[in-house]
Design a protein around this motif. Structure first.
Motif, short mmCIF file in Angstrom:
data_model
loop_
_atom_site.label_atom_id
_atom_site.label_comp_id
_atom_site.label_asym_id
_atom_site.label_seq_id
_atom_site.Cartn_x
_atom_site.Cartn_y
_atom_site.Cartn_z
N LEU A 3 0.83 -1.20 0.00
CA LEU A 3 0.00 0.00 0.00
C LEU A 3 0.87 1.25 0.00
N MET A 4 1.97 1.23 0.76
CA MET A 4 2.84 2.40 0.79
C MET A 4 3.40 2.69 -0.58
N THR A 52 -9.69 5.02 17.04
CA THR A 52 -10.12 4.28 15.85
C THR A 52 -8.91 3.69 15.14
N LEU A 53 -7.85 4.49 15.02
CA LEU A 53 -6.64 4.02 14.33
C LEU A 53 -6.00 2.84 15.05
N SER A 54 -6.01 2.88 16.37
CA SER A 54 -5.41 1.78 17.14
C SER A 54 -6.20 0.49 17.01
N SER A 58 -3.40 -4.42 11.04
CA SER A 58 -2.33 -4.43 10.04
C SER A 58 -1.83 -3.02 9.74
N ARG A 59 -0.56 -2.94 9.38
CA ARG A 59 0.02 -1.66 9.01
C ARG A 59 -0.65 -1.09 7.78
N GLU A 60 -0.96 -1.96 6.83
CA GLU A 60 -1.58 -1.48 5.58
C GLU A 60 -2.97 -0.92 5.84
N HIS A 65 -6.33 3.95 6.25
CA HIS A 65 -7.21 4.84 7.01
C HIS A 65 -6.62 6.25 7.10
N LYS A 66 -5.31 6.31 7.27
CA LYS A 66 -4.66 7.62 7.31
C LYS A 66 -4.85 8.36 5.98
#
Length: 252
Positions: A3-4, A52-54, A58-60, A65-66
């Motif tokens: 994704l990055m 919500t983010l926590s 998964s990192r992706e 979401h970011k």
């Protein structure tokens, strides 16, 4: 493709995150509110968004979401804070998010703003200072760029010059372990560009700080020595030739 790297390609192709003007902002607040009111609004909204983010494992998923929610939601507030010269934890958080979605130019701008205004990383999630976090993020981004055969300039050099004090500011006080990895990257970049003297200089610095670059340093040093020897031979041959002698007439 991760994704990055997909996000990096979007930014390289000239795409940017959706404008905050078309995405919901915290509480639909107006930009005319004062500093204290804005700070309270951001405290509440950021607290909920961090929860919500926590919740993503998964990192992706976090990066997605970011990119889709947090980056566009807060962009106007980030610019307003910096335009007004105000401080808020949103800024260092947003710096990291920007690095994560490969919006490196904005990440650097926010990072330098935080440094200049003595804004620390939020202690509830980060144990390092802004300079260290910026350097780690730049290292990750640079490696991903190089893996994809994409340029890292001018962003890598911008951070490197700030880190080492080459831009006229004080050098950053970061750990040798992190610093030596950045010097290694700079050395490899200089080698790739054909700048052997600079490559040797930075690889030697990385080696002196404990980085495992002995083999690469020896290789670059040998090529540099061979290059200097070849240049010396050319100079010697040119000096030995009588003035005004035409090579075409040498056998006459």
């Amino acid at each position: 493709m991760s994704l990055m790297k997909k996000n990096q390609k979007k930014f390289q192709d000239g795409q940017t995150p959706p404008s905050a003007s078309v995405v919901g902002t915290p509480g639909g607040a107006k930009t005319s509110m004062g500093k204290d009111q804005l700070s309270k609004l951001l405290d509440a909204s950021l607290g909920e968004d961090l929860k919500t983010l926590s919740g993503f494992n998964s990192r992706e998923a976090k990066t997605q979401h970011k990119l889709n929610a947090l980056i566009p939601r807060y962009i106007d507030y980030v610019h307003r804070l910096m335009d007004q010269g105000w401080k808020h934890d949103l800024l260092p958080y947003y710096m990291v998010w920007s690095f994560d979605v490969a919006s490196v130019e904005l990440a650097l701008k926010i990072g330098f703003y935080c440094i200049e205004n003595n804004i620390d990383m939020p202690t509830d999630m980060y144990k390092s200072d802004v300079q260290t976090v910026m350097t780690r993020c730049m290292e990750t981004w640079t490696k991903n760029q190089l893996d994809s055969d994409h340029s890292v300039e001018p962003y890598f050099s911008t951070l490197f010059d700030a880190m080492t004090g080459a831009d006229g500011s004080d050098a950053w006080d970061i750990t040798d372990k992190l610093s030596r990895r950045i010097y290694k990257l700079r050395g490899l970049l200089e080698d790739e560009a054909g700048n052997l003297e600079a490559a040797q200089k930075y690889l030697q610095k990385a080696y002196d700080l404990g980085e495992s670059v002995k083999t690469k340093l020896a290789e670059v040093t040998k090529r540099l020595d061979d290059s200097k020897a070849a240049e010396a031979e050319k100079v010697t041959a040119a000096e030995a030739k009588p003035d005004g002698e035409d090579p075409k007439d040498s056998d006459k």
